[in-house]
Design an enzyme around this catalytic site. Structure first.
Site, PDB file in Angstrom:
ATOM      1  CG  ASP A  91      -6.377 -10.969  -9.554  1.00 15.86           C
ATOM      2  OD1 ASP A  91      -5.600 -11.469  -8.732  1.00 15.86           O
ATOM      3  OD2 ASP A  91      -7.233 -10.368  -9.571  1.00 15.86           O
ATOM      4  CG  HIS A 138      -2.100  -1.002   1.096  1.00 15.43           C
ATOM      5  ND1 HIS A 138      -3.069  -0.806   0.013  1.00 15.43           N
ATOM      6  CD2 HIS A 138      -2.332  -2.127   1.696  1.00 15.43           C
ATOM      7  CE1 HIS A 138      -3.591  -1.855   0.036  1.00 15.43           C
ATOM      8  NE2 HIS A 138      -3.547  -2.551   1.087  1.00 15.43           N
ATOM      9  CB  CYS A 145      -9.195  -2.690 -16.194  1.00 12.41           C
ATOM     10  SG  CYS A 145      -9.428  -4.327 -15.729  1.00 12.41           S
ATOM     11  CD  GLU A 152      -9.984 -10.646 -12.482  1.00 15.04           C
ATOM     12  OE1 GLU A 152      -8.870  -9.697 -12.148  1.00 15.04           O
ATOM     13  OE2 GLU A 152     -11.136 -10.398 -12.181  1.00 15.04           O
TER      14      GLU A 152
HETATM   15  C1  PEP Z   1      -6.789  -6.784 -12.031  1.00 16.52           C
HETATM   16  O1  PEP Z   1      -6.695  -7.892 -11.386  1.00 16.52           O
HETATM   17  O2  PEP Z   1      -5.797  -6.648 -12.878  1.00 16.52           O
HETATM   18  C2  PEP Z   1      -7.853  -6.154 -11.847  1.00 16.52           C
HETATM   19  C3  PEP Z   1      -7.815  -5.136 -12.405  1.00 16.52           C
HETATM   20  O3  PEP Z   1      -8.463  -6.418 -10.759  1.00 16.52           O
HETATM   21  P1  PEP Z   1      -7.935  -6.021  -9.346  1.00 16.52           P
HETATM   22  O4  PEP Z   1      -6.678  -5.428  -9.119  1.00 16.52           O
HETATM   23  O5  PEP Z   1      -8.876  -5.161  -8.753  1.00 16.52           O
HETATM   24  O6  PEP Z   1      -8.099  -7.573  -8.736  1.00 16.52           O
HETATM   25 MG    MG Z   2      -8.157  -8.495 -10.477  1.00 19.83          MG
END
Ligand code: PEP
Ligand code: MG
Length: 826
Positions: free
Chosen positions: A706, A447, A753, A682
């Site tokens: 992920d 974080h 994303c 993912e």
């Molecule tokens: C990801 O896994 O790339 C994603 C955008 O989802 P999060 O980071 O919220 O798991």
């Molecule tokens: Mg994710």
């Protein structure tokens, strides 16, 4: 007469059990209730209420406590800790079944039988039913050491040596091994008398409470009984493969850096940018805890309450300031900090230390938090271990509020040097003093690193212990992109970096100036650049940075700082507010992605040996469809008036997608609302099956955080494998291409994303692979758009092809950097 206490999550259930027991035993029997929470109708259990009920039930003859399940047991155990020791000795927590046990116990108590016999009766409560139904094993479970029962299978006795007993991981290894054979395996804890439990059930083994030094009896029946026991015996010989992992030790005495001359420390990129200046050690003063006699306990308790209130206000202020600078998503960590302040696991021991041991408030709070932090540090899960630092930070704040202790300081402007930073430390840094951050431990996904990125402070993390030996004031040159620190750099090197820094600042300014313009490649291809957000408060910053909409609304972040699931109306209001603030720009709502590293405090989940591979994302939503239905109903109401699309997270199979989509279609039936529906890619299995998904989806959004974690088998929050978790690894790129090509063949689009979309160095590669939408955190958007403008699609395709032939992310980065340099020169 022995008193009885009924502990249940439900007040109604507890009252019903009392009614039934009183009906059998007569009205004189003494039954007290601890059902539900103080709030009318709320489900849950509360240790204080249990302790009060025990107090009411006691008459000197003892109290039998019967519980329903889960936290009822924990609350009852905690309640014992709240009692004076003389009172505690009179209480017996009984594992008997709640209804049958209460009835049998009430009858025995009414006859004036002693506590042990009343408990025995309660434990035998199921015997009647078992005999009636012809069930086997109607013997009650014992709580005292048991003799190994005579059994018809083959048996094995084992003594458990693991320091934490058979906790989640070794228990999981046990279950995996036992399940590999055609044998019926049972386990009994001979030391405590608990069991038997099925050897194929993690929960079953967990309930045996097997601690270090306990002896267990494993029984196997069936064709492969012998082999199963041989394998389990071998596993036990290896202590169930439960060996502590080596961790980065930052507390041990640091090795001095080489005296004088150039010296490079290599770690990982925490936040991009270059900074140079003198080393400034960030000293967090250990709070001074008063040693004299404590005041009156009530006064001490009130002082602690006031200090917690003060810290609550401080944390809220930090949260708001981080939210304003870095968005709500990044500020969400502070919601967890607020929860620490009211955590009964801290307050109960602190209260006891003040009222029973006569400690002062600072000592009581410090000891309570230190004990829980130590428990976090002992856990197997890296993410949970990291929470120890968060807790220690909050604990320090409360002690400082009590004692007037000072905050951490720097001796002047320069590069902050520290073992590691808590999110609160990072958020409170004075930007005018902190030119860069260098930490010995930490990972790019911690974080603190995420905060440093969103605050625009260059950072290098995981630089190792030698960093801590660098003397105060030594000149440092920090490269946040490369994750390196040069100690006493040569003048030419500094000059070179300064030139680079000026150039970077110039291009950052160019990017900011053009943020509102669309992102088009040199050959005129439009790439949509949108934002990742976590709340309505994030929207203005996203738009200011040039977001053309929202490509990922992490809906789970909207509802973190509460203690119950939001209603449909509350969700509708939040989604609509976001959509209104977007003023017609598109919004992609990701349905709840809970589990693994994103727990929701009020959404209880079964313990899992490996939560990242467990019930998370859409799996959880399909397991609890009422949550998904409520969310989708709210989303569809917003979609009636705004351009809202829906996507499902963590989908692994087409069947999961179809089931989630089926829930959406069910909710949509009878309404005129149309929504586009996408799937997050993912999980590698879904990427490989993109061709099957494509005809049934409107879009793909690649969650590369992920996707990289699962492709590389490198946990996203684990510093030790952070070097592997780079989304530019060719293995991840192959999956991205598979998805983009399937999308293209079926006339749908594929975006990214995950964090990779926010990395300008990755942009030409992603565009070359066929990605047409990039969704990034707001501060990254101008640079991402600028990177798109420098891409020539044909060149990018060639670059992507070449990248796929390489064998490491580092090689791909080098290749992309060379291509960017060539393109800038052309
Ligand atoms: C990801 O896994 O790339 C994603 C955008 O989802 P999060 O980071 O919220 O798991
Ligand atoms: Mg994710």
């Amino acid at each position: 007469m022995v008193g009885i206490v009924i502990v249940s999550h439900s007040g109604t259930l507890a009252a019903g059990v009392r009614e039934l027991a009183a009906e059998m035993a007569g009205p004189d029997v003494r039954i007290e209730l601890a059902g539900g929470l103080a709030e009318e109708g709320a489900l849950g259990t509360d240790a204080v209420r249990v302790a009060e009920a025990i107090g009411r039930a006691g008459s000197g003859d003892g109290v039998l406590v019967l519980m329903d399940l889960g936290s009822a047991v924990l609350s009852a155990e905690t309640a014992l800790d709240l009692l004076a020791s003389t009172e505690r000795e009179q209480v017996l927590l009984c594992e008997a079944p709640l209804v049958e046990g209460a009835v049998a116990a009430a009858v025995a108590a009414r006859l004036g039988r002693p506590l042990a016999e009343v408990a025995e009766e309660a434990r035998g409560g199921l015997q009647g039913k078992a005999a009636q139904l012809g069930a086997e094993g109607s013997e009650p479970a014992a709580v005292a050491p048991a003799e190994a029962p005579a059994v018809d299978g083959v048996t094995l006795r084992l003594e458990i040596r693991n320091p934490l007993g058979l906790h989640a991981r070794p228990a999981a290894r046990f279950v995996q091994t036992a399940s590999a054979f055609d044998a019926d395996v049972e386990v009994m804890n001979l030391t405590s008398g608990r069991g038997p439990a099925a050897g194929r059930s993690l929960n079953g083994i967990a309930t045996l409470g097997i601690r270090q030094g306990n002896e267990i009896l494993v029984t196997a029946r069936g064709p492969q009984a012998e082999q199963a026991l041989a394998a389990l015996s071998e596993l036990a010989g290896r202590d169930f493969d439960d060996h502590a992992e080596p961790t980065l030790q930052v507390e041990s005495p640091p090795a001095p850096a080489s005296a004088g001359g150039e010296h490079a420390l290599t770690g990982l990129s925490g936040a991009p940018g270059i900074a140079s200046g003198p080393a400034r050690h960030f000293k967090v003063p250990e709070p001074e805890i008063p040693t004299g006699r404590a005041g009156d306990p009530q006064t001490e308790w009130e002082a602690l309450t006031r200090a917690r209130e003060q810290v609550r206000a401080e944390i809220r202020a930090t949260r708001d300031s981080v939210a304003a600078r870095a968005g709500d998503y990044n500020a969400a960590i502070f919601d967890a900090h607020l929860l620490f302040l009211d955590d009964e696991a801290l307050l109960t021991p602190a209260r006891r230390a003040i009222f029973e041991a006569g400690e002062n408030a600072a000592r009581a709070w410090h000891d309570a938090t230190a004990a829980v932090a130590a428990e976090y540090r002992a856990l197997d899960d890296e993410y949970m271990r990291a929470r120890a630092e968060d807790l220690t930070g909050v604990a320090r704040q409360v002690v400082a509020a009590l004692t007037g202790g000072g905050a951490a300081t720097l001796s002047g402007a320069g590069i902050l040097v520290a073992p590691e930073l808590t999110p609160a430390d990072t958020a409170s840094l004075d930007r005018t003093l902190v030119l860069g951050i260098a930490t010995a431990a930490g990972s790019p996904t911690s974080h603190s690193a995420i905060l440093a990125r969103s605050l625009g402070i260059p950072a290098a993390v995981g630089l190792g212990e030698p960093l801590l030996g660098v003397p105060e004031g030594t000149e440092l040159l920090l490269d946040g992109d490369a994750g390196t620190v040069e100690v006493e750099p040569a003048d030419e090197l500094v000059a070179d970096y300064e030139r680079q820094a000026v150039e970077r600042e110039r291009s950052a300014r160019r990017a900011r100036d053009a943020a509102a313009e669309p992102a088009e490649t040199r050959d005129g291809r439009r790439i949509e650049v949108v934002a990742n957000i976590g709340s309505p408060e994030d929207v203005p910053a996203a738009i200011k940075n040039g977001a053309e909409g929202v490509g990922l609304l992490r809906s789970e972040f909207l509802f973190l700082d509460r203690d119950s699931m939001p209603s449909e109306d509350e969700q509708y209001e939040a989604y609509t507010l976001i959509a209104e603030r977007l003023e017609g720009r598109p919004l992609i709502l990701r349905t709840l992605d809970v589990g693994a590293d994103k727990p929701l405090p009020y959404l209880r989940q079964r313990p899992e040996a490996n939560p990242f591979l467990g019930v998370r994302g859409v799996r959880l939503a399909l397991e609890q469809p009422e949550l998904l239905e409520t969310q989708l109903r709210a989303a569809l109401r917003t979609a009636a008036d705004h351009p809202l699309k829906v996507m499902f997270p963590m989908v692994a199979t087409l069947d999961e997608y179809r089931r989630a989509r089926g829930v959406l279609d069910g909710v949509r039936a009878g309404t005129p609302v149309e929504v586009e529906v996408g799937v997050m890619i993912e999980v590698p299995a879904a990427a490989l099956a993109a061709e099957q998904f494509a005809p049934e989806v409107d879009f793909f959004s690649l969650g590369t955080n992920d996707l990289t974690q699962y492709t590389m088998a490198a946990e996203r929050g684990n510093a030790a494998v952070a070097g592997l978790a780079d989304g530019l690894h060719p293995a991840v790129l192959v999956l991205i291409r598979t998805v983009a090509e399937a999308a293209d063949r079926h006339g749908v689009w594929a975006g990214v994303c995950g964090e990779l979309a926010a990395d300008p160095a990755a942009v030409p590669v992603l565009v070359g692979l066929g990605v047409t939408e990039l969704s990034a955190n707001a501060p990254a958007i101008p640079a991402v758009k600028q990177a798109v403008r420098e891409v020539d699609t044909d060149v990018a395709r060639g670059l992507a092809e070449e990248a796929l032939e390489l064998s490491s992310a580092a090689e791909v980065r080098e290749l992309a950097a060379r291509a960017v340099a060539r393109s800038a020169a052309s």
